[in-house]
Every structure is written in structure tokens, then in C-alpha cells.
Motif scaffolding. Structure first.
Motif, short mmCIF file in Angstrom:
data_model
loop_
_atom_site.label_atom_id
_atom_site.label_comp_id
_atom_site.label_asym_id
_atom_site.label_seq_id
_atom_site.Cartn_x
_atom_site.Cartn_y
_atom_site.Cartn_z
N ASP A 1 51.27 51.87 42.85
CA ASP A 1 49.77 51.22 43.47
C ASP A 1 48.76 50.65 43.22
O ASP A 1 48.21 51.81 42.47
CB ASP A 1 50.13 51.75 44.52
CG ASP A 1 49.24 51.84 46.50
OD1 ASP A 1 47.90 50.63 45.61
OD2 ASP A 1 48.97 52.77 47.02
N THR B 1 45.90 50.09 44.60
CA THR B 1 44.55 50.78 45.89
C THR B 1 44.03 51.81 45.60
O THR B 1 44.56 53.18 44.57
CB THR B 1 45.76 50.51 47.20
OG1 THR B 1 45.77 49.06 47.26
CG2 THR B 1 44.23 50.94 48.23
N CYS B 2 42.60 51.94 45.23
CA CYS B 2 42.08 52.81 44.85
C CYS B 2 41.69 53.35 46.06
O CYS B 2 41.58 53.68 47.21
CB CYS B 2 40.60 52.55 44.69
SG CYS B 2 39.07 53.44 44.14
N GLY C 1 39.70 51.78 48.21
CA GLY C 1 40.90 50.74 48.92
C GLY C 1 39.95 49.35 48.18
O GLY C 1 41.38 48.80 48.10
N ASN C 2 39.75 49.38 47.09
CA ASN C 2 39.06 47.99 46.33
C ASN C 2 40.88 47.92 45.13
O ASN C 2 41.28 49.32 45.11
CB ASN C 2 38.70 48.30 45.28
CG ASN C 2 37.78 47.21 44.41
OD1 ASN C 2 37.80 46.23 44.54
ND2 ASN C 2 37.77 47.47 42.91
N THR C 3 41.12 46.84 45.04
CA THR C 3 42.39 46.94 43.89
C THR C 3 41.51 46.02 42.80
O THR C 3 42.94 45.92 41.55
CB THR C 3 43.62 45.70 44.72
OG1 THR C 3 42.53 44.49 45.23
CG2 THR C 3 43.54 46.23 45.83
N CYS D 1 37.87 51.83 38.01
CA CYS D 1 37.79 51.51 39.75
C CYS D 1 36.86 50.52 39.86
O CYS D 1 35.17 50.91 39.50
CB CYS D 1 37.88 52.18 41.47
SG CYS D 1 37.56 51.09 42.42
#
Length: 80
Positions: free
Chosen positions: A21, A23-24, A28-30, A62
Motif C-alpha cells: 500500500d 498510502t502514507c 494519506g499522500n501517495t 513521503c
């Protein structure tokens, strides 16, 4: 030590194969920046020995909040 282009490709392939996954968990950043291979010494309960064992890891940061993820460089296939 910075990753070579081949190591970066290996990391990307491994992450896709393992369905990691991206997603941080913090923001929530990718979007991630691939960092370097790092090998911090492992501290024993009695402290550091003269030649402490090391755990080689690859770091991802991130691009939004700076959260750092670490993966085993050996498990990823970057080192044997």
C-alpha cells in the motif's frame, strides 16, 4: 549509499509484487521519494558491541509530510 537505477527498478517491482500500500499512514499522500540504503547498528540489551550487527534497509520518504518507511534491503532483493 544511493540506489542504482537497477535497484530502484527492483524495489518498484517488489512493491508491486507484494501489493504494498503506497498510502502514507500519516497524511494519506501517495507520492514517495526513494532514499538510500541505510544500515544502522542493532543495539543489544547490553549496549553496542565492537562490531554490532547491522540491518540493511531501504528508505522511502513521503513527499508531503516526510514520513519515512523502511524495508529490509535483503528481503526486497537489493542485497544478497
Amino acid at each position: 549509499m544511493p540506489l542504482t537505477p537497477d535497484q530502484m527498478d527492483q524495489l518498484q517491482s517488489w512493491m508491486e509484487e507484494k501489493d504494498v500500500d503506497t498510502t502514507c499512514p500519516a497524511c494519506g499522500n501517495t507520492s514517495w521519494v526513494t532514499g538510500e540504503l541505510v544500515a544502522p547498528p542493532v543495539r543489544a540489551r547490553t549496549g553496542l558491541s565492537e562490531s554490532p550487527p547491522q540491518v540493511p534497509m531501504v528508505q522511502l520518504t513521503c513527499t508531503n509530510c516526510g514520513y519515512i518507511r523502511l524495508f529490509s534491503a535483503v528481503k526486497v532483493g537489493l542485497l544478497s
